[in-house]
Write an enzyme that holds these catalytic residues in place. Structure first.
Site, short mmCIF file in Angstrom:
data_model
loop_
_atom_site.label_atom_id
_atom_site.label_comp_id
_atom_site.label_asym_id
_atom_site.label_seq_id
_atom_site.Cartn_x
_atom_site.Cartn_y
_atom_site.Cartn_z
N GLU A 44 76.26 38.00 3.79
CA GLU A 44 74.89 38.47 4.02
C GLU A 44 74.48 39.44 2.91
OE1 GLU A 44 72.55 40.85 7.64
OE2 GLU A 44 74.71 41.07 7.40
N LYS A 110 66.41 35.99 9.56
CA LYS A 110 67.23 36.55 10.64
C LYS A 110 66.36 36.97 11.82
CE LYS A 110 70.69 40.28 11.20
NZ LYS A 110 71.31 41.41 10.46
N CYS A 144 74.72 37.37 10.74
CA CYS A 144 75.37 38.56 11.25
C CYS A 144 75.09 38.86 12.73
CB CYS A 144 75.00 39.75 10.36
SG CYS A 144 76.19 41.13 10.44
#
Length: 260
Positions: A44, A110, A144
């Site tokens: 990431e 995200k 994540c």
């Protein structure tokens, strides 16, 4: 349909808030796996680390990050996945990418922003999942903190075969990382790959790596280990996936749902 898919976990440190240095460094790491893999997966925010200095660090789609990755994918004949800090229409996104050797570009913003680090105050959350079709495999991209939210990754009617998480996941929560990666594989009856960074970031957080690949049965297939910079390549097999889904079709009994 391609029976085998080679994926490489590029587990490395990230030079804090230095895009140019990281682009140079990761470009060399990708050169080393050229010809040995189909997909190279980076951590990431691989160009900056998990920084909230979005005004200073963000890139547009015009560069330099995305054009550089396209160059790597074409030159080294592999697909590249990861995430970076993106700016679009005055907003900032933790944006995952998947770029093929032919230059096809897939993006995912995200959804679950890590409020404990203030990510929700600096970034805009995405609202759409991305599933990539590559070498006849369907690949879902997530980032994540998304790992903690199983509904968002739910594999409805086997719409994906491989679930990828790119991360800056601190060592302090290593047990959660390992446990949930394995759980996502078993509950979704798909391969799961999690790629994490190593080293210490500019805020003093320690990252130990533990990049891993799990089979649809939850078997650990590859482990990059802790704290070391390393690239691990793993071959996924279509036959194993198809056999499990045919012999144990739990996916047919899944609940229906909608996400608001």
């Amino acid at each position: 349909m391609a029976d085998n898919l080679r994926i490489s976990m590029v587990q490395s440190h990230i030079i804090w808030e230095d895009r140019d240095e990281n682009l140079g460094y990761y470009g060399e790491l990708l050169r080393r796996v050229s010809g040995k893999t189909d997909i190279a997966i980076l951590p990431e925010t691989f160009t900056t680390g998990f920084s909230m200095e979005v005004e200073k660090l963000a890139d547009t789609m015009d560069g330099p990050t995305i054009p550089t990755i396209k160059g790597w994918a074409k030159k080294y004949k592999l697909a590249v996945a990861g995430s970076f800090i993106a700016k679009e229409d005055g907003k900032y996104f933790n944006r995952a990418f998947f770029i093929t050797p032919e230059g096809e570009t897939y993006l995912y913003d995200k959804r679950h922003l890590f409020r404990m680090a203030g990510e929700d105050r600096h970034f805009t959350a995405g609202d759409t999942r991305t599933i990539v079709r590559y070498k006849d495999w369907n690949i879902c991209l997530q980032v994540c903190y998304d790992l903690r939210f199983p509904v968002w990754s739910r594999n409805v009617n086997n719409e994906y075969d491989l679930l990828i998480y790119v991360a800056n996941w601190p060592e302090a929560r290593k047990k959660v990382w390992k446990t949930l990666l394995q759980a996502r594989a078993m509950e979704n009856m798909a391969y799961v790959c999690g790629v994490n960074r190593v080293g210490i970031d500019g805020k003093g957080f320690v990252y130990r790596g533990d990049s891993m690949v799990f089979s649809p049965k939850g078997k650990k297939m590859a482990d990059a280990g802790k704290r070391e910079e390393v690239t691990r390549t793993c071959t996924l097999t279509r036959t194993e996936l198809d056999d499990l889904r045919a012999k144990f079709p739990a996916w047919k009994d899944a609940d229906t749902f909608s996400i608001q």
